[in-house]
Design an enzyme around this catalytic site. Structure first.
Site, PDB file in Angstrom:
ATOM      1  N   LYS A 197       0.837  -1.197   0.000  1.00 30.72           N
ATOM      2  CA  LYS A 197       0.000   0.000   0.000  1.00 30.72           C
ATOM      3  C   LYS A 197       0.876   1.253   0.000  1.00 30.72           C
ATOM      4  O   LYS A 197       0.681   2.171  -0.778  1.00 30.72           O
ATOM      5  CB  LYS A 197      -0.892  -0.055   1.238  1.00 30.72           C
ATOM      6  N   GLU A 203      10.808  -4.613   4.120  1.00 30.05           N
ATOM      7  CA  GLU A 203      10.882  -6.018   3.696  1.00 30.05           C
ATOM      8  C   GLU A 203      10.490  -6.144   2.222  1.00 30.05           C
ATOM      9  O   GLU A 203      11.170  -6.784   1.414  1.00 30.05           O
ATOM     10  CB  GLU A 203       9.917  -6.881   4.521  1.00 30.05           C
ATOM     11  N   ARG A 256      -4.911  -4.794   6.268  1.00 32.42           N
ATOM     12  CA  ARG A 256      -5.452  -6.129   6.581  1.00 32.42           C
ATOM     13  C   ARG A 256      -6.867  -6.336   6.040  1.00 32.42           C
ATOM     14  O   ARG A 256      -7.467  -7.384   6.258  1.00 32.42           O
ATOM     15  CB  ARG A 256      -5.377  -6.383   8.084  1.00 32.42           C
ATOM     16  N   GLU A 341      -3.955  -7.187  15.167  1.00 32.50           N
ATOM     17  CA  GLU A 341      -3.525  -5.853  14.747  1.00 32.50           C
ATOM     18  C   GLU A 341      -4.696  -4.866  14.934  1.00 32.50           C
ATOM     19  O   GLU A 341      -4.473  -3.680  15.191  1.00 32.50           O
ATOM     20  CB  GLU A 341      -3.066  -5.864  13.280  1.00 32.50           C
TER      21      GLU A 341
HETATM   22  O1  F6P Z   1       3.495  -3.446   9.707  1.00 37.48           O
HETATM   23  C1  F6P Z   1       2.149  -3.216   9.647  1.00 37.48           C
HETATM   24  C2  F6P Z   1       1.611  -2.985   8.283  1.00 37.48           C
HETATM   25  O2  F6P Z   1       1.418  -1.626   8.110  1.00 37.48           O
HETATM   26  C3  F6P Z   1       0.323  -3.742   8.079  1.00 37.48           C
HETATM   27  O3  F6P Z   1      -0.772  -3.124   8.638  1.00 37.48           O
HETATM   28  C4  F6P Z   1       0.283  -3.851   6.603  1.00 37.48           C
HETATM   29  O4  F6P Z   1      -0.622  -4.830   6.217  1.00 37.48           O
HETATM   30  C5  F6P Z   1       1.727  -4.197   6.314  1.00 37.48           C
HETATM   31  O5  F6P Z   1       2.456  -3.447   7.252  1.00 37.48           O
HETATM   32  C6  F6P Z   1       2.202  -3.948   4.919  1.00 37.48           C
HETATM   33  O6  F6P Z   1       2.134  -2.613   4.565  1.00 37.48           O
HETATM   34  P1  F6P Z   1       2.290  -2.166   3.062  1.00 37.48           P
HETATM   35  O7  F6P Z   1       1.176  -2.763   2.271  1.00 37.48           O
HETATM   36  O8  F6P Z   1       2.229  -0.668   3.072  1.00 37.48           O
HETATM   37  O9  F6P Z   1       3.620  -2.656   2.563  1.00 37.48           O
END
Ligand code: F6P
Length: 535
Positions: A197, A203, A256, A341
């Site tokens: 998002k 990661e 989520r 969460e």
């Molecule tokens: O670490 C928490 C979080 O923000 C989650 O709520 C989310 O699903 C995940 O990291 C991944 O976030 P992104 O889609 O922004 O990479």
């Protein structure tokens, strides 16, 4: 007397009552179960009686669950700490009724993105969107948390509907993960989907670059075999992914809760756009049920109330999710994020310390595997673990129907034995048959006593189809929402994950030896020293 006090008193008064005794009342199973279409939620094997249920329903009414629900569906900014609305339900509103946010109907944009996703997914499946080496054979979704757990869980759950390329999932920053996933794949026929998002998650971005490097040198233009699922268009462009392969969504879709939109791309490629629409349709059906069913028949409300009774009132610390379906093996992990969460918070909406326990620890594994691992504790351990069984009346493997019958028998046997247990006299008789006598008979028998009276619920439905999966996920989403409303929690932020992220960023140069560990606590320093002592 508050409702909470009434509930606490009720829990104290009935703590020694046998759940099985509640079945002396006529129609116990019918009265303490609810149906939505062809799904049944049975909570009769809990210690909830009419009085307790009345208090729990009062709790929901007093907390104004219906008003909060309507506020969510109508686009009010109920995620107050982030100033956001919560409208993931619009992503599955395939009936297309307008959904207003800030005076604008959001459905045209959602439908436009859905149509673009369908074109892209159909193109990949048909071989119109190709890799350098021809038709795409493998799709690798790189994401974490909500950008991984949903599609990974759903792709596995709907394996019988797979008609597209193989799907793979990489989430962990541990290089072992991406290494092992990419190793057997052909870079020339692999599509990499970067699902994030924010498009900043360390990661995901680290793994995305690793995948890019893996293609580089083999594939002339790796970016052509990349797609992005993200709200951050500027960052996807910076990464080099062409706009026509970027699928965005709004900030009112929480991570989520995002499987219903672009984050579901790998699922759509695997099962095809039509089945994906069925999945959305299932979610929308559960939304309609949640919005219209009276509280006593409302599945999400009942699941929430049973959860609150067990955790906040009876004090059982955890909740086990036990799908009797191997293909739902990732569902407990998915629900873990959804519940923990969302409702793992220490303060209520107004910033004051929470007056009650926050959401429970959620864990689980599919049956029957769990039976041969942790059910020992569930049956005889000192902690009571409310169990949430779920099972389909029919499997997909018609040639193996007898195995599904065994699976069902095991599922029903577990909830039955958790409730009934085995008393000392019965255990003594069993030991007598084994020729034990005197003290040894007593000793042996005491190990074979099951106290029973352990609560469980069962969700049963005809078959795990795309629409049924959609219903189940939406059911649990709304359950978590209702629990959050009753506890006064903001279920839609996740500040608790931030501190660890910040400290990891700060520690990276220390671990790699570019910066000093001076000022760190003794334990962290010692661990860094150990890492650096290993050549
Ligand atoms: O670490 C928490 C979080 O923000 C989650 O709520 C989310 O699903 C995940 O990291 C991944 O976030 P992104 O889609 O922004 O990479």
């Amino acid at each position: 007397m508050t409702i909470w006090n009434n509930l606490n008193d009720a829990a104290e008064n009935i703590k020694d009552r046998k759940i099985i005794s509640l079945f002396d009342a006529p129609q116990r199973a019918q009265n303490f179960s609810a149906r939505f279409d062809d799904m049944v939620f049975d909570y009769s094997k809990t210690n909830i009686d009419e009085d307790v249920l009345a208090q729990l329903l009062k709790l929901a009414t007093t907390a104004k669950v219906c008003r909060h629900r309507d506020a969510m569906f109508s686009g009010e900014k109920i995620n107050q700490t982030e100033g956001r609305a919560v409208l993931h339900t619009a992503l599955r509103n395939i009936g297309g009724d307008p959904v207003m946010f800030g005076g604008t109907d959001v459905m045209p944009k959602i439908n436009e993105t859905l149509n673009r996703m369908e074109d892209f997914a159909a193109g990949v499946r048909a071989g119109r969107m190709r890799g350098q080496g021809g038709k795409i054979t493998d799709v690798v979704n790189i994401g974490i948390g909500g950008s991984d757990l949903g599609p990974a869980m759903a792709c596995l759950a709907l394996a019988p509907y797979h008609t597209g390329p193989k799907t793979h999932f990489v989430s962990n920053v541990d290089g072992a993960h991406i290494n092992d996933v990419l190793k057997p794949l052909n870079p020339e026929t692999t599509l990499v989907i970067v699902a994030s998002k924010t498009f900043t998650t360390i990661e995901t971005m680290t793994n995305a670059r690793a995948a890019f490097n893996w293609m580089t040198g083999v594939v002339k233009n790796p970016a052509n075999q990349f797609a992005a699922l993200s709200s951050a268009e500027d960052k996807t462009t910076e990464f080099g992914i062409a706009q026509e392969r970027v699928f965005g969504f709004e900030d009112w879709v929480g991570g989520r809760y995002s499987l219903w939109g672009p984050i579901g791309m790998s699922l759509m490629i695997a099962i095809g756009p039509e089945e994906f629409r069925d999945f959305l349709r299932g979610g929308a059906q559960m939304d309609a049920h949640f919005k219209t069913a009276e509280l006593r028949q409302n599945l999400p409300v009942l699941l929430a109330l049973v959860g609150i009774w067990h955790h906040q009132v009876c004090g059982y610390p955890t909740r086990a999710i036990l799908p009797y379906d191997q293909r739902l093996s990732r569902l407990p992990a998915y629900f873990q994020q959804l519940e923990m969460e969302s409702n793992g918070k220490g303060v209520s909406m107004d910033g004051n310390e929470l007056k009650y326990a926050s959401g429970p620890i959620v864990w689980g594994e599919p049956g029957t595997n769990g039976q041969h691992a942790f059910y020992q504790l569930i049956h005889q351990g000192t902690d009571v673990v409310p169990c949430e069984f779920m099972v389909a009346a029919q499997g997909h493997e018609t040639a193996l129907k007898h195995q599904h019958t065994l699976l069902l028998a095991n599922c029903l046997a577990q909830s039955e034995s958790l409730m009934l247990g085995r008393d000392f006299d019965t255990a003594m008789s069993l030991m007598a048959v084994k020729k034990f006598t005197g003290k040894e008979q007593i000793r042996q028998a005491s190990h074979r006593v099951f106290k029973g009276n352990r609560p469980s619920t069962t969700l049963i439905y005809p078959k795990l189809t795309p629409s049924m999966l959609g219903r189940i996920i939406a059911l649990y989403e709304h359950r978590v929402f209702v629990e959050g409303v009753i506890l006064g929690i903001n279920s839609f932020d996740q500040w608790g994950v931030e501190l660890g992220k910040e400290l990891a960023t700060a520690l990276e140069p220390i671990v790699s030896g570019k910066a000093s560990a001076e000022g760190k606590d003794g334990s962290t320093k010692m661990l860094v020293e150990f890492i650096q002592s290993i050549e």
